[in-house]
Design an enzyme around this catalytic site. Sequence first.
Site, PDB file in Angstrom:
ATOM      1  N   GLU A  68       2.666  55.113  18.329  1.00 52.10           N
ATOM      2  CA  GLU A  68       1.573  54.215  18.392  1.00 52.10           C
ATOM      3  C   GLU A  68       0.767  54.103  19.687  1.00 52.10           C
ATOM      4  O   GLU A  68       1.467  53.798  20.583  1.00 52.10           O
ATOM      5  CB  GLU A  68       2.157  52.835  17.924  1.00 52.10           C
TER       6      GLU A  68
ATOM      7  N   GLU B  22      -9.639  55.142  27.870  1.00 53.98           N
ATOM      8  CA  GLU B  22      -9.131  53.698  27.413  1.00 53.98           C
ATOM      9  C   GLU B  22      -8.700  53.139  28.767  1.00 53.98           C
ATOM     10  O   GLU B  22      -8.025  53.643  29.621  1.00 53.98           O
ATOM     11  CB  GLU B  22      -7.958  54.193  26.673  1.00 53.98           C
TER      12      GLU B  22
HETATM   13  N1  LIG Z   1      -1.063  51.731  23.446  1.00 55.32           N
HETATM   14  C1  LIG Z   1      -0.536  50.624  23.825  1.00 55.32           C
HETATM   15  O1  LIG Z   1      -0.234  49.921  23.692  1.00 55.32           O
HETATM   16  C2  LIG Z   1      -0.516  50.957  25.581  1.00 55.32           C
HETATM   17  C3  LIG Z   1      -1.418  51.973  26.077  1.00 55.32           C
HETATM   18  N2  LIG Z   1      -1.181  51.991  27.334  1.00 55.32           N
HETATM   19  C4  LIG Z   1      -2.045  53.092  28.324  1.00 55.32           C
HETATM   20  O2  LIG Z   1      -1.424  54.107  29.083  1.00 55.32           O
HETATM   21  C5  LIG Z   1      -1.905  53.909  30.271  1.00 55.32           C
HETATM   22  C6  LIG Z   1      -0.854  54.173  31.294  1.00 55.32           C
HETATM   23  O3  LIG Z   1       0.270  52.969  30.886  1.00 55.32           O
HETATM   24  P1  LIG Z   1       2.072  53.247  31.173  1.00 55.32           P
HETATM   25  O4  LIG Z   1       2.590  51.998  31.217  1.00 55.32           O
HETATM   26  O5  LIG Z   1       1.955  54.361  32.187  1.00 55.32           O
HETATM   27  O6  LIG Z   1       2.043  53.852  29.824  1.00 55.32           O
HETATM   28  P2  LIG Z   1       3.115  54.831  29.285  1.00 55.32           P
HETATM   29  O7  LIG Z   1       2.775  55.357  28.029  1.00 55.32           O
HETATM   30  O8  LIG Z   1       3.448  55.964  30.063  1.00 55.32           O
HETATM   31  O9  LIG Z   1       4.414  53.814  29.155  1.00 55.32           O
HETATM   32  C7  LIG Z   1       4.947  53.355  27.877  1.00 55.32           C
HETATM   33  C8  LIG Z   1       6.318  53.567  27.965  1.00 55.32           C
HETATM   34  O10 LIG Z   1       6.926  55.009  27.847  1.00 55.32           O
HETATM   35  C9  LIG Z   1       7.775  55.239  29.001  1.00 55.32           C
HETATM   36  N3  LIG Z   1       7.536  56.567  29.460  1.00 55.32           N
HETATM   37  C10 LIG Z   1       6.631  56.889  30.562  1.00 55.32           C
HETATM   38  N4  LIG Z   1       6.725  58.016  31.084  1.00 55.32           N
HETATM   39  C11 LIG Z   1       7.695  58.625  30.255  1.00 55.32           C
HETATM   40  C12 LIG Z   1       8.296  59.944  30.273  1.00 55.32           C
HETATM   41  N5  LIG Z   1       7.932  61.040  31.043  1.00 55.32           N
HETATM   42  N6  LIG Z   1       9.051  60.205  29.374  1.00 55.32           N
HETATM   43  C13 LIG Z   1       9.613  59.243  28.625  1.00 55.32           C
HETATM   44  N7  LIG Z   1       9.064  58.031  28.533  1.00 55.32           N
HETATM   45  C14 LIG Z   1       8.279  57.693  29.619  1.00 55.32           C
HETATM   46  C15 LIG Z   1       7.664  54.003  30.021  1.00 55.32           C
HETATM   47  O11 LIG Z   1       8.741  53.775  30.824  1.00 55.32           O
HETATM   48  C16 LIG Z   1       7.319  53.020  29.000  1.00 55.32           C
HETATM   49  O12 LIG Z   1       8.484  52.398  28.550  1.00 55.32           O
HETATM   50  C17 LIG Z   1      -2.389  52.221  30.376  1.00 55.32           C
HETATM   51  O13 LIG Z   1      -3.403  52.237  31.326  1.00 55.32           O
HETATM   52  C18 LIG Z   1      -3.057  52.299  28.906  1.00 55.32           C
HETATM   53  O14 LIG Z   1      -4.481  52.950  28.881  1.00 55.32           O
HETATM   54  C19 LIG Z   1      -0.128  51.486  28.182  1.00 55.32           C
HETATM   55  C20 LIG Z   1       0.652  50.658  27.556  1.00 55.32           C
HETATM   56  C21 LIG Z   1       0.683  50.193  26.000  1.00 55.32           C
HETATM   57  N1  BAL Z   2      -1.778  45.244  20.157  1.00 55.43           N
HETATM   58  C1  BAL Z   2      -0.325  45.451  19.421  1.00 55.43           C
HETATM   59  C2  BAL Z   2      -0.086  47.203  20.013  1.00 55.43           C
HETATM   60  C3  BAL Z   2      -0.201  47.380  21.525  1.00 55.43           C
HETATM   61  O1  BAL Z   2      -1.270  46.881  22.023  1.00 55.43           O
HETATM   62  O2  BAL Z   2       0.270  47.965  21.906  1.00 55.43           O
END
Ligand SMILES: NC(=O)C1=CN([C@@H]2O[C@H](COP(=O)(O)OP(=O)(O)OC[C@H]3O[C@@H](n4cnc5c(N)ncnc54)[C@H](O)[C@@H]3O)[C@@H](O)[C@H]2O)C=CC1
Ligand code: BAL
Length: 490
Positions: free
Chosen positions: A267, A383
Site C-alpha cells: 500500500e 507526493e
Molecule cells: N503510503 C504511505 O502511507 C506513506 C508514504 N510515505 C512516502 O514516503 C516518503 C518517504 O518516507 P519514508 O519514511 O522514508 O518511507 P519508507 O517507505 O522508506 O518507509 C516505510 C517503512 O519501510 C521501511 N524501509 C525503508 N527502507 C527500507 C528498505 N531498504 N528495506 C526494507 N524496508 C525499508 C522503513 O523502515 C519503514 O518501516 C514520504 O515522504 C512519503 O512521500 C511515507 C510513509 C507512509
Molecule cells: N491513510 C491510511 C494509510 C496511510 O496513510 O498510510
Amino acid sequence: MTDLLTHGEYVALAAALDPPRSPFIDGKYQRGHGPMMATTNPATGEEIAQISTASAADVDLAVNKAREAFDQGRWSKLDPEARKEVLIRLCKLMTRNARELAVMESVESGKPIRDCELIDLPETIHCIKWHAEAVDKIYDQTAPTGDGAIAIILREPVGVVAAVLPWNFPLMMFAWKIGPALAAGCSVIVKPAEQTSLTALRVAELAQEAGVPRGVLQVLPGDGPSVGEPLGRHMDVDMVSFTGSTETGRRFLHYAAESNLKKVVLECGGKNPAVVFDDAENLDHVAEHVVNAAFWNAGQNCSAASRLIVHRSVKPVLMDKITARLRDWKTGDPLDPANHIGALIDANHCAKVRGYLEDAGDGPYVAPTIFEVAADDPKARDEIFGPVLCVIEVASNDEAVEVANDTAYGLAASIFSANGRSAIRAARDIRAGTVTVNCYGEGNIATPFGGYKQSGFGGRDNGLHAHDQYTEVKTIWVDLTDPADGDNLT
Ligand SMILES: NC(=O)C1=CN([C@@H]2O[C@H](COP(=O)(O)OP(=O)(O)OC[C@H]3O[C@@H](n4cnc5c(N)ncnc54)[C@H](O)[C@@H]3O)[C@@H](O)[C@H]2O)C=CC1
Ligand code: BAL
C-alpha cells in the site's frame, strides 16, 4: 473515550511515560543485538527513549519463533471463535490503556493529541475488533463437481507474515495489518517505522496479556536496511504486508523475487484528486471536505487530497470558502488539544516539504499552504506528504477527469457533483482504489482500501478482502466413486 484533557494534563502524562525500549520476541521484551536508536519527539526534538534495535540474528530468531508457533498450531489451528475471544480481550486492554497509547503516539509521531484520542485510537481498536468478530462467520466453499466427487475450497492462514509499517499512522497501520492477519491465524512480525516504534511495542505486550501465544505477535524495531530488508529477503517469511513509499515498496518486490517468492502486498503513495464539477452543490460542504482531506495529519497521509481539480466556474467561490475554513485549523504543539496540525515527522521530512515551498524556515511546523499550479507542475505530480494543496483549474468536467487520471498513482479520489449520473460516470472513469462521491474519505473498516497503478500491489487492506490476503486457498478434491465401479481417473 471522548473527553479531552487540558494541554497541561497531557504534558504531565507525556513526562510520566515509561516507554518500552527493546524488541518484543517470543512473548517478552528482549535486548536487541542491533545498535541503540534514539526515538525523539518531533515537536520538541527531545529524546523520548533509547531503544535497542533488532539485528539480522534477531530477525532470524523472531522468524524461527513465529514459524514454531505457526507449525505447532498454538494460534493457527485454534477454533476461530477462540482467536476472536483473545483479540476482543486485546481490544478491551487497549481501551483500558487508550490514554497512555494516545499520548505515546502523539509524542513520538507529532500527531495532534486530539486526533490520537478521537480518531487513531478508536479506529485502531475498532479495526482489530471488526476482524476478530468477522473471523468466526466466514464460511469456506465447495466447488461445482459431478456426483462422483466433492471439492472443498479452504482458506488457510498464509503462515509467517512480516508487516512493515510507516510512521504517519503508527497504530492504525499496525491494526490494519495485525487485525486481519491474527484473525486469520497467521504469526505476525511487525517492523515499525524507525521514527515510531513505541505503540507497536506496547500493544505487543498487551496482546501477550490478552492471551496471544508467544511467537505469534512480535515487534522488531530498527531501520529499513537492518530489519526490513532481512525480513523481506527471509526464506521462511511467507508474506510481506507493507505500507509506505512506492520506492521502498518496489524494493520488497525485488527481495521476494530474489528469495522465496513470498507473497507481497503493498500500500504505497498517492497524489489524490478532489474533483469539483461545474454543478457541484453546497460549496461550504465541498470546502469542508477538501480542507479536511488535504490537511488532516498535516497532509502526511497516503490518501490526502493533495490536488484540487476544480471547474473554473465554481473556483473563485470555492477558494474563498476553503481559505476561510482553513483559518480554524491551528498549527502547533501536538499535545495542545486546540491544535489540528502538529509537527512533521522529522527534520529530513520537513526539509523535503519545505523544498517544495521554497521556504527557508526551520522548526517542526509547516503551516497549510495552497498553490495554484498547472497540471504538470512538479508540485502537482510529486507526493509531497505535507500540508500542501495544489489547485488546478479546468475548463470542463471531462478535462477534470483527464487531469485526475494524469498521475502515476491511483489510491483515492473524490468527485463533487449534483448530477448523480455524471458523478458515477466519473467515479467509474477515474483509476483509483477508492472514489468517494460528494464527500472525501477512505470508506470504513468494511470497505477494501488500496491502490491502482503505482499506489499499490497485490491486495487490499480492510474489509474481508484484507482477510483474504492473509489466507491461501486450498482445494481438497475427494473422489466419491466406488473403486469397484471401475476406472475413476479424470
Ligand atoms: N503510503 C504511505 O502511507 C506513506 C508514504 N510515505 C512516502 O514516503 C516518503 C518517504 O518516507 P519514508 O519514511 O522514508 O518511507 P519508507 O517507505 O522508506 O518507509 C516505510 C517503512 O519501510 C521501511 N524501509 C525503508 N527502507 C527500507 C528498505 N531498504 N528495506 C526494507 N524496508 C525499508 C522503513 O523502515 C519503514 O518501516 C514520504 O515522504 C512519503 O512521500 C511515507 C510513509 C507512509
Ligand atoms: N491513510 C491510511 C494509510 C496511510 O496513510 O498510510
